[in-house]
Design a protein around this motif. Structure first.
Motif, short mmCIF file in Angstrom:
data_model
loop_
_atom_site.label_atom_id
_atom_site.label_comp_id
_atom_site.label_asym_id
_atom_site.label_seq_id
_atom_site.Cartn_x
_atom_site.Cartn_y
_atom_site.Cartn_z
N THR A 114 4.96 13.28 -11.59
CA THR A 114 5.84 14.31 -11.02
C THR A 114 5.25 15.68 -11.33
N LEU A 115 5.43 16.62 -10.41
CA LEU A 115 5.03 17.98 -10.68
C LEU A 115 6.06 18.62 -11.58
N CYS A 116 5.59 19.19 -12.69
CA CYS A 116 6.51 19.75 -13.68
C CYS A 116 6.00 21.12 -14.11
N ALA A 117 6.92 21.97 -14.56
CA ALA A 117 6.55 23.27 -15.10
C ALA A 117 6.42 23.14 -16.61
N PHE A 118 5.48 23.90 -17.23
CA PHE A 118 5.31 23.88 -18.67
C PHE A 118 6.29 24.88 -19.28
N VAL A 119 7.14 24.40 -20.17
CA VAL A 119 8.17 25.26 -20.75
C VAL A 119 7.97 25.32 -22.25
N LEU A 120 7.68 26.52 -22.79
CA LEU A 120 7.58 26.73 -24.23
C LEU A 120 6.65 25.72 -24.87
N ALA A 121 5.47 25.55 -24.33
CA ALA A 121 4.51 24.60 -24.89
C ALA A 121 3.77 25.25 -26.05
N THR A 122 3.92 24.68 -27.25
CA THR A 122 3.24 25.20 -28.44
C THR A 122 1.79 24.77 -28.41
N PRO A 123 0.83 25.72 -28.46
CA PRO A 123 -0.58 25.33 -28.39
C PRO A 123 -1.09 24.75 -29.70
N VAL A 124 -1.94 23.75 -29.62
CA VAL A 124 -2.65 23.21 -30.77
C VAL A 124 -4.14 23.27 -30.45
N LEU A 181 -0.11 8.83 -30.34
CA LEU A 181 0.57 10.10 -30.58
C LEU A 181 1.10 10.09 -32.00
N ARG A 182 0.48 10.85 -32.89
CA ARG A 182 0.85 10.89 -34.30
C ARG A 182 1.66 12.14 -34.63
N PRO A 183 2.47 12.06 -35.69
CA PRO A 183 3.10 13.28 -36.19
C PRO A 183 2.00 14.27 -36.63
N PRO A 184 2.20 15.58 -36.46
CA PRO A 184 3.43 16.23 -36.01
C PRO A 184 3.56 16.34 -34.49
N LEU A 185 2.54 15.86 -33.74
CA LEU A 185 2.63 15.95 -32.29
C LEU A 185 3.88 15.25 -31.79
N MET A 186 4.14 14.04 -32.31
CA MET A 186 5.36 13.30 -32.02
C MET A 186 5.90 12.79 -33.35
N PRO A 228 7.32 2.56 -21.72
CA PRO A 228 7.96 2.53 -23.04
C PRO A 228 6.92 2.60 -24.16
N THR A 229 7.10 3.58 -25.03
CA THR A 229 6.15 3.88 -26.09
C THR A 229 6.69 3.33 -27.40
N ILE A 230 5.86 2.58 -28.12
CA ILE A 230 6.29 1.85 -29.32
C ILE A 230 5.76 2.53 -30.57
N TRP A 231 6.61 2.62 -31.60
CA TRP A 231 6.17 3.13 -32.91
C TRP A 231 5.49 2.01 -33.68
N ASN A 232 4.21 2.21 -34.02
CA ASN A 232 3.46 1.24 -34.82
C ASN A 232 3.52 1.68 -36.27
N GLU A 233 4.31 0.97 -37.05
CA GLU A 233 4.53 1.35 -38.45
C GLU A 233 3.24 1.25 -39.25
N LEU A 234 2.41 0.24 -38.94
CA LEU A 234 1.17 0.05 -39.69
C LEU A 234 0.21 1.22 -39.48
N ASP A 235 0.09 1.68 -38.23
CA ASP A 235 -0.81 2.79 -37.93
C ASP A 235 -0.15 4.15 -38.08
N GLY A 236 1.18 4.17 -38.17
CA GLY A 236 1.89 5.44 -38.31
C GLY A 236 1.79 6.32 -37.09
N GLU A 237 1.97 5.72 -35.89
CA GLU A 237 1.84 6.49 -34.66
C GLU A 237 2.58 5.80 -33.52
N TRP A 238 2.90 6.59 -32.49
CA TRP A 238 3.43 6.06 -31.24
C TRP A 238 2.26 5.56 -30.41
N GLN A 239 2.42 4.39 -29.80
CA GLN A 239 1.33 3.80 -29.02
C GLN A 239 1.86 3.26 -27.69
N VAL A 240 1.01 3.39 -26.66
CA VAL A 240 1.33 2.81 -25.37
C VAL A 240 0.01 2.52 -24.67
#
Length: 333
Positions: free
Chosen positions: A7-17, A77-82, A107-119
């Motif tokens: 979907t076409l989306c607008a970027f709202v308050l995106a914090t740069p890293v 996707l690892r903390p602090p990103l997610m 659907p994105t799954i939290w992998n406790e062993l790796d400490g990150e969201w994965q899909v």
């Protein structure tokens, strides 16, 4: 689109890293790996598959590694990103905006062993392909907060990681799906991040190119004579010889595998690589392939003055020819 909804989306308050992307590849004998990571951000994509060496995963500690299907990527996707979940280990609101288009992840799954969201997302998906061309990436839950991730070296790093895995899948006999077959030449040529690298065919050379990048910890300037291709072991598949004296690393020590006069010569034999787990290592002043009377080629190595004197070859330069006897490289007498 492998379940993604663009979907076409607008970027709202995106914090740069701000951090640069790097690519890494490896083969531990049980699995091969391709990884592209935006260092310091918590965002990465990776692929893997069974190594041709065939070692049990448990023997190298890879038995708990999250596996990808052929021609797929795991988005990490690892903390602090997610942030880690307070409750629940699955979410369906994660969106990646790439080049101005928003892609809702499956659907994105939290992998406790790796400490990150994965899909897992297909390499042929529009999102995965866009990472090789996009100049802007934003990640986050649809409702926010959103984080703009650097794209410095992203296109090249993602292409390198994908190219490495695509080469392994292809060698395993899997057909390369469209449109990856269109991207493949581009990805293959960028494998070393070096526009001066010669165009050379697949085979042991893929491992040679990956090891050059690993040995230099990054890109390298490669002379045309740095990688020699020929039939050394007689199995009908192309072998490769790397002359480190013709390679200059772009960072760190320019020639990390050279001494005062001699440099490493790495011999990649298709019939022995899986058993040995790497190339055969020799030292030389220079390297050439020498035709033999049996129809194969030997590896001709330039010797030092002391080596020439010890062999009774006084009066200047000399060469020593090594050939494959079916078990090991031995010197021709």
């Amino acid at each position: 689109m492998d379940g993604l909804r663009a979907t076409l989306c607008a970027f709202v308050l995106a914090t740069p890293v701000h951090a640069g992307w790097v690519a890494r590849t490896a083969d531990d004998g049980a699995l091969f790996y391709g990884l592209a990571v935006a260092e310091g951000t918590g965002f990465a994509v990776r692929c893997n598959g069974p190594s041709r060496q065939g070692l049990p995963a448990v023997s190298v500690g890879a038995h708990e590694e999250a596996r990808t299907d052929p021609f797929h990527l795991i988005y990490s996707l690892r903390p602090p990103l997610m942030a880690a979940p307070a409750t629940g280990y699955q979410r369906s609101d994660v969106v990646i905006w790439s080049g101005g288009t928003g892609y809702r992840l499956p659907p994105t799954i939290w992998n406790e062993l790796d400490g990150e969201w994965q899909v897992q997302v297909g390499m042929t998906d529009a999102l995965s392909l866009s990472l090789m061309t996009s100049a802007d990436v934003v990640v986050g839950p649809e409702a926010g907060p959103h984080t703009r991730v650097t794209t410095d070296q992203m296109n090249q790093s993602v292409a390198e990681a994908m190219a490495f895995c695509v080469a392994e899948y292809r060698r395993a006999g899997l057909p390369v799906p469209a449109p990856l077959d269109q991207f493949w030449p581009q990805a293959n040529n960028s494998l070393l991040a070096d526009d001066t690298a010669p165009t050379i065919p697949d085979g042991m050379v893929d491992y040679a190119r990956a090891h050059i990048r690993d040995g230099c910890s990054g890109p390298a300037q490669i002379e045309d004579s740095a990688i020699l291709l020929g039939e050394i072991d007689g199995d009908g598949q192309e072998d490769a010889v790397v002359n480190w004296g013709r390679i200059t690393c772009a960072q760190g020590v320019p020639r990390p595998f050279c001494g005062a006069s001699m440099c490493s010569a790495d011999v990649y034999l298709s019939s022995a690589y899986a058993r040995i787990g790497g190339p055969l290592n020799l030292l030389a002043l220079g390297v050439q392939l020498q035709p033999l009377t049996n129809g194969l080629q030997g590896v001709s190595l330039g010797g030092s003055l002391s080596m020439c004197d010890a062999a009774g070859q006084t009066g200047g330069a000399c060469n020593f020819i090594w050939y494959w006897n079916g078990v090991e490289l031995v010197q021709l007498k």
